[in-house]
Enzyme design. Structure first.
Site, PDB file in Angstrom:
ATOM      1  N   LYS A 351      -3.644   3.269 -63.782  1.00  0.00           N
ATOM      2  CA  LYS A 351      -4.371   4.431 -63.277  1.00  0.00           C
ATOM      3  C   LYS A 351      -5.635   3.969 -62.558  1.00  0.00           C
ATOM      4  O   LYS A 351      -6.035   2.804 -62.652  1.00  0.00           O
ATOM      5  CB  LYS A 351      -4.724   5.368 -64.431  1.00  0.00           C
ATOM      6  CG  LYS A 351      -5.567   4.726 -65.524  1.00  0.00           C
ATOM      7  CD  LYS A 351      -5.779   5.666 -66.686  1.00  0.00           C
ATOM      8  CE  LYS A 351      -6.640   4.995 -67.771  1.00  0.00           C
ATOM      9  NZ  LYS A 351      -6.931   5.910 -68.876  1.00  0.00           N
ATOM     10  N   ARG A 445      -9.389  15.523 -77.540  1.00  0.00           N
ATOM     11  CA  ARG A 445      -9.338  15.618 -76.084  1.00  0.00           C
ATOM     12  C   ARG A 445      -8.007  16.280 -75.767  1.00  0.00           C
ATOM     13  O   ARG A 445      -7.840  17.474 -76.002  1.00  0.00           O
ATOM     14  CB  ARG A 445      -9.493  14.219 -75.463  1.00  0.00           C
ATOM     15  CG  ARG A 445      -9.787  14.219 -73.970  1.00  0.00           C
ATOM     16  CD  ARG A 445     -10.059  12.818 -73.441  1.00  0.00           C
ATOM     17  NE  ARG A 445      -8.924  11.910 -73.626  1.00  0.00           N
ATOM     18  CZ  ARG A 445      -8.902  10.659 -73.190  1.00  0.00           C
ATOM     19  NH1 ARG A 445      -9.964  10.165 -72.566  1.00  0.00           N
ATOM     20  NH2 ARG A 445      -7.854   9.899 -73.380  1.00  0.00           N
ATOM     21  N   TYR A 578     -33.825   1.695 -46.438  1.00  0.00           N
ATOM     22  CA  TYR A 578     -34.290   3.073 -46.583  1.00  0.00           C
ATOM     23  C   TYR A 578     -35.577   3.129 -47.421  1.00  0.00           C
ATOM     24  O   TYR A 578     -35.701   2.475 -48.458  1.00  0.00           O
ATOM     25  CB  TYR A 578     -33.224   3.926 -47.260  1.00  0.00           C
ATOM     26  CG  TYR A 578     -32.115   4.365 -46.328  1.00  0.00           C
ATOM     27  CD1 TYR A 578     -32.385   5.185 -45.244  1.00  0.00           C
ATOM     28  CD2 TYR A 578     -30.812   3.951 -46.542  1.00  0.00           C
ATOM     29  CE1 TYR A 578     -31.372   5.592 -44.386  1.00  0.00           C
ATOM     30  CE2 TYR A 578     -29.782   4.345 -45.699  1.00  0.00           C
ATOM     31  CZ  TYR A 578     -30.069   5.169 -44.613  1.00  0.00           C
ATOM     32  OH  TYR A 578     -29.064   5.571 -43.761  1.00  0.00           O
TER      33      TYR A 578
END
Length: 686
Positions: A351, A445, A578
């Site tokens: 996954k 869960r 930045y």
């Protein structure tokens, strides 16, 4: 070759292709040129040995891919030479037999021979590895009887009948059954003798081959002149010298050689046709040397032209990329399998793009290693694996929307039943779906509570659900406190009670599984039928402290690298990035790397909280990390220039930056760090 190292195998491929052209442009009248043809026939054994060498370097895992590519190449070649087959009147019923066993055109015999001989060699290495070369040698000796020694055996009625039976199928014994396996296995052996031994062996076998060829040719017993007793000996010593010198590759030369081999008969026809057209057949065709040079020149020109015209291959290391060491992946697989219980197999978790590594690349390599079960988080991840050619069971661990139930069937995916209402929803789809039941043993869960055995059992009555497995998840298996260990054991006991209850009801639970990476490493005795290994498969654990009590030696599979876009000077008082958060306190030299937080680099590494490696030196990250770039200080590094490579994860010289280093510096775990590596990073195998 002295002590010099060079891409000897790729260089000799071109020499071998030139030798093939020489064989097919020879004169049949000259005894000297005939003898040279005997020597020029070393080309095809060399090609076969190279194939065997590289197949064996990957433990023969790429055999299927090699056969597929060879079959595709042969199919294209058959179409390419159909016009010449038609012109020569060869498109008879016998054409199909020749196309299968002998090649549709005279030089194409090599491709169907590979398609037959490679599976034979593969089977020998798997079932009789210690006897593979002797068995292949016996096949070669049998082939000799139908080739250069045919005159000796044809006088024996039994042998004559045997070989005549062979010739009903094959035109020659120089084929995939008798010829190819031996050279494939000799190449696979990769024998390297001491240079002196190899040179003496090469010279002796060369002389022996010449004597053998002259004796056989003068006796008139040869049916053909492609197989000799001393060819294998000559090739072993020659291949040893080439392997000793071999280093690196010349991919373009490899491709050029292959095209020359395939198209040179067309060039022979074209040269003969042009010579006839201009009335110079005597000069350009009957003169063997000139014919050879013209055919070779035209073959090289057309081959190079085809290479120039082909679509360019994407350059994978131009900006930022991930390198995957598949030998390390195989090492980790072996390590994890070493602690599995007898009936437990790996179900790798691929996954989140295989934790950032590249799901299809990883899963296909695991397929080659014999793994046939995987788990993913989403139906789209499962679909990606199927489209990439991944075989075996693919379990979707998470929620799939009813609109996507059809994809479960289309892509042969197994869905997790996440609770009782979802079971009813799946069943209401009206078509059979393969499922695994998720049991909640305390994580709270996904899953049906382990305290509801009646509800769990009722799912087995749903006619559209094919229940093939049942599992739970150990939520604190990574913790080592007494309290957490006790909780893990209570989870395992609750899961086992569910299984026993179902078995008592006469219900078949299918495959059972509860261990993920940490579960397997710390509680291997609890294993069911699968272990859903994730982060450990990729050679790391969630954090560095867990390495201390890891029972196996894991190695990281992934390296992350980026190009230096440019270097520039930064003067005292000038800012960079930045917010100009970094201000130079003295004159500095900086480099801009072509990678940023959109690629998965944590912004928390900004402003000297992280570093990279360049040419074996450390360079701190300065200023804020941008979406697509970041800046490092290279003041103290020698000779850094644009397009040099920076290592973000991996080794350079004596230094190494690990996933643990980056995770600790950015306040997270390696799981999150790796799985967030961006999709625009090219994944490449090294």
């Amino acid at each position: 070759m002295k002590e010099k190292k060079f891409p000897a195998l790729d260089d000799f491929r071109l020499i071998a292709a030139i030798l093939v052209v020489a064989v097919h442009t020879r004169s049949t009248d000259s005894e000297i040129l005939w003898l040279l043809t005997v020597l020029r026939r070393i080309a095809v054994p060399f090609f076969i040995m190279v194939s065997g060498y590289f197949l064996a370097r990957g433990n023969w895992r790429a055999t299927g891919k090699f056969l597929k590519k060879t079959a595709m190449l042969y199919g294209v070649s058959i179409l390419l030479y159909l016009p010449l087959n038609y012109y020569a009147g060869q498109l008879s019923l016998d054409f199909f037999r020749r196309a299968i066993f002998d090649g549709s055109f005279y030089h194409l015999w090599y491709l169907p021979a590979l398609l037959l001989g490679t599976p034979i060699a593969y089977c020998l290495t798997r079932f009789k590895p210690e006897a593979a070369i002797p068995i292949a040698g016996i096949l070669y000796l049998i082939g000799l009887g139908g080739e250069s020694y045919y005159g000796l055996v044809s006088g024996v009625p039994v042998l004559a009948t045997f070989y005549n039976g062979i010739f009903l199928v094959f035109d020659y014994t120089r084929n995939g059954l008798f010829y190819v396996p031996l050279f494939l296995l000799l190449g696979a052996a990769g024998i390297i003798f001491r240079r002196k031994v190899a040179v003496i062996g090469l010279l002796c076998s060369f002389v022996a081959l010449i004597v053998e060829a002259l004796l056989l040719h003068s006796s008139g017993i040869q049916r053909h002149d492609s197989m000799y007793l001393f060819y294998p000996f000559l090739m072993v010593f020659l291949f040893s010298l080439l392997l000793e010198a071999n280093q690196g590759e010349r991919r373009n030369l490899r491709q050029l050689s292959a095209i020359v081999y395939l198209i040179h008969p067309w060039c022979i026809v074209l040269v003969r046709g042009m010579a006839k057209l201009v009335g110079l057949t005597g000069l350009l065709v009957e003169n063997t040397v000139i014919l050879f040079l013209l055919v070779l020149a035209s073959s090289l020109f057309l081959s190079q032209l085809l290479l120039w015209l082909r679509p360019s291959r994407p350059f994978q290391t131009g900006r930022a990329w991930i390198e995957l060491d598949l030998s390390t992946l195989r090492h980790n697989v072996n390590q994890l399998q070493s602690i599995l219980t007898e009936n437990c197999t790996l179900m790798p978790a691929v996954k989140a793009n295989a934790y950032g590594h590249g799901a299809v690349l990883i899963a296909k390599e695991l397929n080659h290693s014999g793994i046939r079960s995987f788990c993913v988080a989403t139906v789209s991840e499962g679909m990606e694996l199927r489209r990439g050619g991944v075989k075996g069971e693919i379990l979707v661990l998470g929620y799939t929307h009813p609109e996507q139930f059809s994809s479960l069937r289309k892509y042969r995916l197994t869905q997790t039943v996440i609770d009782m209402p979802y079971a009813r929803l799946l069943n209401a789809y009206g078509k059979k779906l393969k499922v695994h039941l998720k049991i909640d043993t305390g994580m709270h869960r996904l899953g049906i509570s382990a305290d509801q055995p009646e509800r769990i059992a009722s799912i087995f009555q749903m006619k559209n659900l094919a229940i093939e497995g049942i599992f739970t998840h150990l939520c604190v298996a990574d913790e080592k406190t007494v309290e957490k260990k006790a909780f893990t054991l209570r989870q395992a006991e609750a899961f086992q009670r569910v299984i026993c209850n179902l078995n008592d009801r006469g219900l078949n639970c299918g495959k059972t599984h509860l261990l993920s990476s940490y579960g397997l490493l710390r509680y291997p005795e609890l294993a069911g039928d699968y272990a859903r290994v994730g982060i450990a498969l990729y050679g790391v654990l969630s954090n560095r402290r867990d390495l201390d009590d890891c029972p196996i030696a894991l190695r990281p599979v992934l390296s992350l690298k980026a190009r230096i876009a440019l270097t520039k000077d930064l003067h005292t008082g000038e800012g960079a990035g930045y917010g100009l958060e970094y201000v130079a306190e003295s004159d500095r030299k900086i480099a801009v790397l072509s990678i940023g937080y959109a690629d998965g680099i944590p912004r928390a590494l900004s402003c000297n909280h992280g570093k990279v490696l360049i040419n074996g030196y450390e360079a701190p990250i300065i200023g804020r990390i941008c979406m697509d770039q970041m800046i490092v200080d290279i003041t103290d590094l020698p000779d850094v220039k644009s397009s040099d490579i920076a290592v973000i994860i991996g080794k350079s010289g004596q230094y190494e930056i690990t996933a643990y280093d980056l995770a600790e510096a950015s306040g997270t775990i390696t799981n999150e760090l790796l799985s967030r590596l961006g999709s625009r990073l090219n994944r490449m195998i090294v």
